[in-house]
Design an enzyme around this catalytic site. Structure first.
Site, PDB file in Angstrom:
ATOM      1  N   ASP A  34       0.810  -1.229   0.000  1.00 19.60           N
ATOM      2  CA  ASP A  34       0.000   0.000   0.000  1.00 19.60           C
ATOM      3  C   ASP A  34       0.840   1.274   0.000  1.00 19.60           C
ATOM      4  O   ASP A  34       0.421   2.273  -0.556  1.00 19.60           O
ATOM      5  CB  ASP A  34      -1.085  -0.003   1.087  1.00 19.60           C
ATOM      6  N   GLY A 120      -3.463  -5.251  18.751  1.00 17.68           N
ATOM      7  CA  GLY A 120      -2.055  -5.551  18.502  1.00 17.68           C
ATOM      8  C   GLY A 120      -1.831  -6.888  17.826  1.00 17.68           C
ATOM      9  O   GLY A 120      -0.725  -7.425  17.867  1.00 17.68           O
ATOM     10  N   LEU A 123      -4.887  -7.008  13.309  1.00 17.50           N
ATOM     11  CA  LEU A 123      -6.259  -7.090  12.808  1.00 17.50           C
ATOM     12  C   LEU A 123      -6.938  -5.722  12.832  1.00 17.50           C
ATOM     13  O   LEU A 123      -8.146  -5.609  12.698  1.00 17.50           O
ATOM     14  CB  LEU A 123      -7.051  -8.129  13.613  1.00 17.50           C
ATOM     15  N   SER A 124      -6.148  -4.689  13.030  1.00 15.12           N
ATOM     16  CA  SER A 124      -6.596  -3.301  12.900  1.00 15.12           C
ATOM     17  C   SER A 124      -7.650  -2.868  13.904  1.00 15.12           C
ATOM     18  O   SER A 124      -8.655  -2.252  13.547  1.00 15.12           O
ATOM     19  CB  SER A 124      -7.107  -3.020  11.482  1.00 15.12           C
ATOM     20  N   SER A 126      -7.043  -0.562  15.778  1.00 10.07           N
ATOM     21  CA  SER A 126      -6.877   0.898  15.759  1.00 10.07           C
ATOM     22  C   SER A 126      -7.742   1.524  14.669  1.00 10.07           C
ATOM     23  O   SER A 126      -8.413   2.530  14.914  1.00 10.07           O
ATOM     24  CB  SER A 126      -5.409   1.273  15.574  1.00 10.07           C
ATOM     25  N   ASP A 170      -6.215  -0.309   6.071  1.00  9.83           N
ATOM     26  CA  ASP A 170      -6.985  -0.713   7.248  1.00  9.83           C
ATOM     27  C   ASP A 170      -8.273   0.089   7.377  1.00  9.83           C
ATOM     28  O   ASP A 170      -9.354  -0.447   7.622  1.00  9.83           O
ATOM     29  CB  ASP A 170      -6.157  -0.517   8.527  1.00  9.83           C
ATOM     30  N   TYR A 222       9.565  -1.586   9.420  1.00 13.65           N
ATOM     31  CA  TYR A 222       8.586  -1.012   8.499  1.00 13.65           C
ATOM     32  C   TYR A 222       9.179   0.204   7.791  1.00 13.65           C
ATOM     33  O   TYR A 222       9.139   0.305   6.555  1.00 13.65           O
ATOM     34  CB  TYR A 222       7.315  -0.620   9.261  1.00 13.65           C
TER      35      TYR A 222
HETATM   36  P1  ADP Z   1      -3.820  -3.198  15.751  1.00 15.89           P
HETATM   37  O1  ADP Z   1      -4.440  -2.069  14.993  1.00 15.89           O
HETATM   38  O2  ADP Z   1      -3.109  -4.153  14.857  1.00 15.89           O
HETATM   39  O3  ADP Z   1      -4.756  -3.912  16.660  1.00 15.89           O
HETATM   40  P2  ADP Z   1      -2.325  -1.059  16.888  1.00 15.89           P
HETATM   41  O4  ADP Z   1      -1.104  -1.015  17.728  1.00 15.89           O
HETATM   42  O5  ADP Z   1      -2.316  -0.334  15.603  1.00 15.89           O
HETATM   43  O6  ADP Z   1      -2.674  -2.592  16.683  1.00 15.89           O
HETATM   44  O7  ADP Z   1      -3.548  -0.493  17.720  1.00 15.89           O
HETATM   45  C1  ADP Z   1      -3.789  -0.958  19.024  1.00 15.89           C
HETATM   46  C2  ADP Z   1      -4.113   0.224  19.920  1.00 15.89           C
HETATM   47  O8  ADP Z   1      -5.405   0.751  19.585  1.00 15.89           O
HETATM   48  C3  ADP Z   1      -4.215  -0.141  21.381  1.00 15.89           C
HETATM   49  O9  ADP Z   1      -2.937  -0.128  21.984  1.00 15.89           O
HETATM   50  C4  ADP Z   1      -5.105   0.957  21.915  1.00 15.89           C
HETATM   51  O10 ADP Z   1      -4.386   2.149  22.114  1.00 15.89           O
HETATM   52  C5  ADP Z   1      -6.057   1.184  20.758  1.00 15.89           C
HETATM   53  N1  ADP Z   1      -7.273   0.375  20.937  1.00 15.89           N
HETATM   54  C6  ADP Z   1      -7.667  -0.689  20.214  1.00 15.89           C
HETATM   55  N2  ADP Z   1      -8.837  -1.180  20.671  1.00 15.89           N
HETATM   56  C7  ADP Z   1      -9.194  -0.415  21.721  1.00 15.89           C
HETATM   57  C8  ADP Z   1     -10.299  -0.404  22.637  1.00 15.89           C
HETATM   58  N3  ADP Z   1     -11.279  -1.325  22.567  1.00 15.89           N
HETATM   59  N4  ADP Z   1     -10.335   0.555  23.576  1.00 15.89           N
HETATM   60  C9  ADP Z   1      -9.353   1.469  23.669  1.00 15.89           C
HETATM   61  N5  ADP Z   1      -8.298   1.509  22.850  1.00 15.89           N
HETATM   62  C10 ADP Z   1      -8.200   0.580  21.895  1.00 15.89           C
HETATM   63 MG    MG Z   2      -3.369  -0.660  13.811  1.00 16.86          MG
END
Ligand code: ADP
Ligand code: MG
Length: 393
Positions: A34, A120, A123-124, A126, A170, A222
């Site tokens: 991407d 983390g 699977l997005s 975030s 994502d 990355y």
């Molecule tokens: P991924 O997007 O692959 O799961 P990232 O590191 O990009 O991993 O995003 C994870 C972050 O997103 C978490 O550390 C947190 O800050 C935030 N996050 C994800 N889900 C939640 C949630 N349900 N509540 C609060 N924050 C969340």
């Molecule tokens: Mg992410």
């Protein structure tokens, strides 16, 4: 009233204006493409972030997550600036910031979030958080922003506000996927097509194996891959590697010489840049092959393409790790049609395409292999191609 809406009412003392949901995603094929203006093919998961939201007119943003051991985070929208918040609240706050930066009138909100997207795990979770916030604000404030533009604003929030240099896949997947389909996305201009991917109708399953490891190595890798791809593109005289047709890959690799790269202040040795270029150009081609197979109804034919993609990520881009390699080799040996790591690598998740009646055996063998190797037990679940972000209440 939904659980999230009830929680909102308990927390803030009044009912929300509505409840929205946005899914996590898994990428079927097209990895590290991407940021090269290339092709990707994600599908939305049934797992999603749900947000109960109401507007505020006093410039205050309050956010709360049922999944975080933290109270309500209260922010002033006018004071929002990149880097001003480092916790989880940066994701929804970043969306408010990005909307306002783009000239949209957002005067505050109360937000209550709950999500079952594993965090983390590649699977997005975030993007789900960003997109659900963006969609809720878009609808409540009547901003009239189309889903793909919302995805771009959510990406801007993550890039500029949170400080994560992710591509747009994502957020596009979370905003634009439809049930029973994979989303073919051209990341250059965001043109896209819903490609039928009805696994159940074909007696198939796509397993997600979350290895539950995250190797620290991934952080710098990355940026290094990205810089290497950009140097390769410059040396080849193209704006981005997506412009190198697959048929011209041998020629392009031949033209990548020390001399060509030295003119471009290459971040790495020529062999390394060649490997990166070979991965990106061949993975774009694998996306095109996957589309052709799905359009022809040959879902089983996608299996070997996945395994080939894994070899490319492992050997050419070198972003896999022993846990991901173990998933792929054990799953294939146990009768899977194909498998590959998905997402940024160095841990996170793999996808495994498997006959429905072999899914349990494959999952069992993978879990046993992890136990035998002394790895943390992986989480295995089926990826059912689901719909994108929407209002649910
Ligand atoms: P991924 O997007 O692959 O799961 P990232 O590191 O990009 O991993 O995003 C994870 C972050 O997103 C978490 O550390 C947190 O800050 C935030 N996050 C994800 N889900 C939640 C949630 N349900 N509540 C609060 N924050 C969340
Ligand atoms: Mg992410």
């Amino acid at each position: 009233m939904s659980v999230v809406a009830r929680r909102f009412a308990e927390l803030y003392g009044y009912a929300p204006e509505g409840v929205w949901a946005a899914p996590g995603r898994v990428n079927l094929i097209g990895e590290y493409t991407d940021f090269n203006d290339g092709f990707v093919m994600p599908l939305a998961l049934p797992h999603r972030a749900v947000a109960a939201v109401a507007r505020r007119t006093d410039g205050v943003l309050r956010v709360h997550s049922a999944d975080m051991d933290q109270g309500v985070v209260e922010l002033v929208v006018e004071d929002l600036a990149p880097g001003s918040d480092s916790g989880w609240a940066a994701y929804p706050a970043g969306v408010v910031w990005a909307l306002r930066e783009a000239g949209h009138q957002v005067t505050g909100a109360d937000v209550q979030i709950a999500s079952d997207v594993p965090t983390g795990a590649g699977l997005s979770s975030s993007a789900a958080l960003e997109v659900v916030t963006a969609l809720a604000l878009n609808e409540m404030y009547g901003l009239g922003i189309e889903p793909d533009r919302l995805a771009v604003l959510a990406q801007r929030a993550e890039n500029a506000f949170v400080g994560v240099p992710c591509g747009v896949m994502d957020q596009m997947a979370s905003a634009c996927c439809t049930e029973g389909h994979a989303l073919f996305l051209d990341t250059r201009d965001l043109t896209r097509r819903q490609v039928p991917f009805d696994l159940a109708a074909h007696g198939l399953r796509l397993l997600v194996v979350d290895t539950r490891v995250k190797h620290a190595l991934g952080d710098g890798a990355y940026a290094q891959r990205r810089a290497g791809c950009e140097a390769g593109a410059r040396a080849l005289g193209v704006r981005a590697l997506r412009e190198v047709p697959y048929a011209q890959l041998p020629d392009a690799l031949g033209r990548l010489t020390d001399a060509a790269l030295s003119r471009e202040a290459s971040p790495g040795p020529v062999d390394e840049i060649r490997r990166y270029v070979r991965h990106v150009v061949s993975d774009n081609h694998r996306v095109e092959r996957t589309i052709a197979l799905l359009d022809a109804g040959d879902l089983r034919g996608v299996g070997p393409v996945l395994t080939e993609g894994h070899a490319s990520l492992r050997d050419d881009l070198r972003v896999s790790c022993r846990e991901l390699d173990l998933v792929v080799s054990v799953a294939n040996a146990a009768g899977a049609l194909g498998a590959r790591m998905t997402g940024g690598g160095f841990g996170g998740s793999a996808v495994v395409l498997v006959e429905e009646d072999a899914a349990d055996l494959v999952a069992k063998e993978v879990k046993e292999a992890f136990a035998a190797a002394g790895h943390t037990a992986p989480r295995v679940f089926p990826a059912v191609p689901s719909g994108g972000a929407c209002r649910i209440q």
